[in-house]
Design a protein around this motif. Structure first.
Motif, PDB file in Angstrom:
ATOM      1  N   ALA A 108       0.831  -1.209   0.000  1.00 38.48           N
ATOM      2  CA  ALA A 108       0.000   0.000   0.000  1.00 38.48           C
ATOM      3  C   ALA A 108       0.861   1.254   0.000  1.00 38.48           C
ATOM      4  CB  ALA A 108      -0.923  -0.002   1.213  1.00 38.48           C
ATOM      5  N   MET A 109       0.600   2.112  -0.983  1.00 41.55           N
ATOM      6  CA  MET A 109       1.256   3.420  -1.012  1.00 41.55           C
ATOM      7  C   MET A 109       0.232   4.384  -0.461  1.00 41.55           C
ATOM      8  SD  MET A 109       2.401   3.337  -4.956  1.00 41.55           S
ATOM      9  CE  MET A 109       3.922   2.565  -5.500  1.00 41.55           C
ATOM     10  N   TYR A 110       0.519   4.966   0.686  1.00 38.60           N
ATOM     11  CA  TYR A 110      -0.442   5.954   1.152  1.00 38.60           C
ATOM     12  C   TYR A 110       0.186   7.046   1.983  1.00 38.60           C
ATOM     13  CZ  TYR A 110      -0.907   3.353   5.560  1.00 38.60           C
ATOM     14  OH  TYR A 110      -0.667   2.728   6.746  1.00 38.60           O
ATOM     15  N   GLU A 111      -0.586   8.105   2.138  1.00 38.25           N
ATOM     16  CA  GLU A 111      -0.107   9.285   2.821  1.00 38.25           C
ATOM     17  C   GLU A 111      -0.543   9.218   4.259  1.00 38.25           C
ATOM     18  OE1 GLU A 111      -1.281  12.760   0.664  1.00 38.25           O
ATOM     19  OE2 GLU A 111      -1.025  11.734  -1.239  1.00 38.25           O
ATOM     20  N   TYR A 112       0.434   9.242   5.125  1.00 36.37           N
ATOM     21  CA  TYR A 112       0.156   9.314   6.538  1.00 36.37           C
ATOM     22  C   TYR A 112      -0.311  10.701   6.874  1.00 36.37           C
ATOM     23  CZ  TYR A 112       1.871   5.284   9.110  1.00 36.37           C
ATOM     24  OH  TYR A 112       2.019   4.084   9.683  1.00 36.37           O
ATOM     25  N   LEU A 135       4.471  10.126   2.495  1.00 36.12           N
ATOM     26  CA  LEU A 135       4.111   8.994   1.649  1.00 36.12           C
ATOM     27  C   LEU A 135       4.967   7.801   2.058  1.00 36.12           C
ATOM     28  CD1 LEU A 135       4.247  10.917  -1.716  1.00 36.12           C
ATOM     29  CD2 LEU A 135       2.192   9.944  -0.745  1.00 36.12           C
ATOM     30  N   TYR A 136       4.309   6.699   2.283  1.00 34.90           N
ATOM     31  CA  TYR A 136       5.060   5.505   2.666  1.00 34.90           C
ATOM     32  C   TYR A 136       4.535   4.281   1.939  1.00 34.90           C
ATOM     33  CZ  TYR A 136       7.328   7.635   6.761  1.00 34.90           C
ATOM     34  OH  TYR A 136       8.077   8.389   7.602  1.00 34.90           O
ATOM     35  N   ASN A 186      -2.664   2.069  -4.544  1.00 36.95           N
ATOM     36  CA  ASN A 186      -2.210   3.458  -4.566  1.00 36.95           C
ATOM     37  C   ASN A 186      -3.291   4.373  -4.006  1.00 36.95           C
ATOM     38  OD1 ASN A 186      -1.263   6.011  -5.050  1.00 36.95           O
ATOM     39  ND2 ASN A 186      -0.798   5.676  -7.216  1.00 36.95           N
ATOM     40  N   LEU A 187      -3.088   4.805  -2.750  1.00 42.80           N
ATOM     41  CA  LEU A 187      -4.071   5.665  -2.090  1.00 42.80           C
ATOM     42  C   LEU A 187      -3.658   7.127  -2.155  1.00 42.80           C
ATOM     43  CD1 LEU A 187      -4.790   3.392   0.973  1.00 42.80           C
ATOM     44  CD2 LEU A 187      -6.301   3.862  -0.944  1.00 42.80           C
ATOM     45  N   THR A 188      -2.694   7.445  -2.988  1.00 38.74           N
ATOM     46  CA  THR A 188      -2.244   8.828  -3.109  1.00 38.74           C
ATOM     47  C   THR A 188      -2.950   9.490  -4.297  1.00 38.74           C
ATOM     48  OG1 THR A 188      -0.431   8.514  -4.668  1.00 38.74           O
ATOM     49  CG2 THR A 188       0.023   7.974  -2.372  1.00 38.74           C
ATOM     50  N   GLU A 189      -2.596  10.742  -4.529  1.00 35.97           N
ATOM     51  CA  GLU A 189      -3.229  11.504  -5.613  1.00 35.97           C
ATOM     52  C   GLU A 189      -2.518  11.326  -6.935  1.00 35.97           C
ATOM     53  OE1 GLU A 189      -5.408  14.805  -4.471  1.00 35.97           O
ATOM     54  OE2 GLU A 189      -5.925  12.927  -3.458  1.00 35.97           O
ATOM     55  N   ASP A 190      -1.281  10.825  -6.854  1.00 34.61           N
ATOM     56  CA  ASP A 190      -0.451  10.804  -8.057  1.00 34.61           C
ATOM     57  C   ASP A 190      -0.217   9.388  -8.553  1.00 34.61           C
ATOM     58  OD1 ASP A 190       0.053  13.580  -8.300  1.00 34.61           O
ATOM     59  OD2 ASP A 190       1.454  13.431  -6.613  1.00 34.61           O
TER      60      ASP A 190
END
Ligand code: C2O
Length: 546
Positions: free
Chosen positions: A381-385, A395-396, A422-426
């Protein structure tokens, strides 16, 4: 005032053979390639630009560096040497985890050969850095000379800096170059355009310049109280091909093959010919495709490599612009403008020629991916803490930092299914060292916010029931991206299912290396500013000891 386009001819980078020919047979070679501070002309009308360049001497060093031509099955040994001055030409940010010489002098560098199947001591680990004259070395540094076995299938690689915290500025300064592994026996049968004239390698990146010629980098951090200089991305307005801004190339009215490496830090390119000429994809990243794939557009994330044939005899015009229409950041950033929508121009000779090259019906067949043989599956999981106070969000990958213990212990020779969330915006281009993967499917997350909330609490995609959310629309994986890849675009808000094969070796030469040794390998996002910020989006994977 804007620089004039198409005034410089696209250069061919110098080539260095990674093998020797002794009495008609191929023997290993030992090369010495240095990093030098020099001035480079990016454009006829631009004053010389201070750069860091790879080369066999300061005089011959280029941006990008020399192309290393290796021979399949024949080892190349490279001693990479650092001749850089005590301080950097670009602003770097000491508040992010950064390779730091004790003497506080010298620029840490380390070279990663992207796509190479080899031992961890030669992989260019971020902590294996060294300064000028090896005066100081990083904690995992072990050797001056790297060994590249070249036992894998023929294909394209590239080398670039990989030092902790400095990758982004070292790349921007010019520390990049291309590498190719040839296998004349298999490749000559294909009769694809070849040789220096008809097979060209194009290394593309974006840069901005000040009027005095130096590279412009916005050096005010987006959260200056915490990170005075760090920015999550870099975008430049000039598009550079083989070290020249918006160059031109004169071509004959026949087939050419182009290997295109996106060496930008953050820019995606969606390339197309403005007159509709078709691109016939023959390879992607470091592997050939099974069959050629015709397309009109092709999207390249940072560090992806495409390889296509274009037949200029199909052109209705006598010149054509290779253009770009990818928003930046991709996919939801600014639209391209007059400058960064143009890559280069081809001037096509009028007379048609007899063409001996062809595009064969089939290329190279590798073992096909077998889901049933996968040793296990994992959630990545790529996500922003959401973080305390004014800290920028971090981002981790799976909520862990670079220094956290290794969690992905894959066994060399096996494959695994990874669900990359991918839980980020990019869009984050995921790159796996020592591995090749095939993209199985991309599925949109529904109620992503709810899932994200759970991830913030539990940090566990399984316990948060990702399967409940991964049931939105699916994106078709394009045929030219269905082969074995080492970088792929993780769509924001999607789960991308990939089958990773660790140390995929397609070779007649048996080769044994100790992949279990320290410091192991990494997988990471190839937006090099993400790679170096709090090591976000970088994780180690190490081989399990059998
Ligand atoms: Cu292109 Cu870890 O690298």
């Amino acid at each position: 005032s804007r620089l004039k386009m198409f005034v410089d001819e696209v250069p061919e980078m110098p080539t260095i053979r990674g093998y020797r020919v002794v009495n008609g047979s191929y023997e290993p070679a030992a090369l010495k390639i240095g990093m030098f501070r020099k001035d480079w002309k990016f454009h006829r009308d631009l004053p010389p630009t201070p750069v860091f360049a790879y080369g066999t001497s300061k005089h011959t060093a280029t941006v990008p560096g020399p192309t290393i031509e290796a021979m399949g099955g024949v080892s190349t040994h490279v001693t990479w040497t650092n001749h850089l001055p005590p301080s950097h030409i670009l602003p770097w940010d000491p508040t992010i985890p950064t390779a730091m010489p004790v003497a506080k002098k010298g620029i840490p560098t380390v070279v990663h050969l992207h796509g190479m199947i080899g031992g961890p001591e030669s992989d260019g680990h971020a902590h294996s850095w060294f300064t000028n004259g090896f005066r100081e070395t990083g904690p995992t540094w072990t050797t001056k000379t790297y060994h590249y076995p070249n036992v894998q299938h023929p294909g394209s690689l590239w080398y670039h800096d990989h030092a902790m915290g400095l990758t982004r500025v070292n790349l921007l300064a010019g520390l990049i170059g291309s590498y190719v592994i040839r296998d004349p026996k298999t490749e000559s049968k294909l009769r694809l355009p070849s040789g220096n004239e008809f097979h060209r390698r194009l290394v593309i990146f974006d840069r901005s310049f000040l009027t005095n010629g130096s590279i412009y980098m916005n050096s005010t951090g987006n959260n200056p109280d915490i990170h005075p200089q760090w920015q999550p991305e870099y975008f430049g307005d000039a598009i550079i091909v083989n070290g020249k801004a918006w160059p031109r190339m004169s071509v004959r009215r026949r087939k050419y093959r182009f290997t295109v490496i996106n060496a930008s830090n953050a820019r995606f390119f969606r390339l197309f010919f403005r007159n509709g000429l078709r691109l016939i994809h023959v390879a992607a990243d470091s592997a050939y495709l099974e069959k050629p794939v015709v397309a009109t557009h092709t999207l390249l994330a940072p560090s992806e490599i495409i390889d296509f044939v274009v037949d200029f005899s199909d052109s209705r015009s006598d010149s054509v612009i290779l253009a770009n229409d990818a928003p930046y950041p991709y996919p939801s950033g600014d639209p391209v403008n007059d400058a960064n929508s143009v890559v280069m121009k081809f001037n096509i000779r009028k007379e048609r020629e007899y063409d001996t090259w062809r595009v064969p019906r089939t290329l190279i067949k590798y073992p096909s991916p077998k889901l049933s043989g996968a040793a296990r599956s994992r959630y990545i999981a790529m996500y922003e803490y959401a973080s305390a106070a004014d800290e920028p969000t971090h981002l981790y990958i799976n909520g862990r930092s670079f220094e956290a213990p290794v969690t992905e212990k894959a066994k060399v020779g096996t494959s695994e299914v990874w669900y990359v969330i991918n839980l980020t915006e990019d869009n984050h281009p995921l790159h796996v060292h020592l591995g090749l993967f095939t993209v199985m499917e991309q599925t949109e997350l529904v109620n992503a916010e709810e899932f994200k909330e759970c991830m913030n609490k539990l940090n566990d995609a399984m316990r948060c029931h990702v399967e409940k959310y991964a049931r939105g629309k699916k994106i078709r994986v394009l045929p030219h991206e269905k082969g074995w890849k080492n970088v792929y675009k993780m769509m924001p808000g999607f789960v991308t299912k990939i089958l990773v094969r660790f140390a995929y070796i397609h070779s007649t030469q048996p080769y044994v290396f100790n992949a279990t040794a320290e410091p192991g390998y990494v997988y990471h996002c190839h937006v090099s500013f993400h790679y170096t910020f709090l090591s976000n989006l970088v994780r180690h994977w190490r081989s399990r000891v059998m």
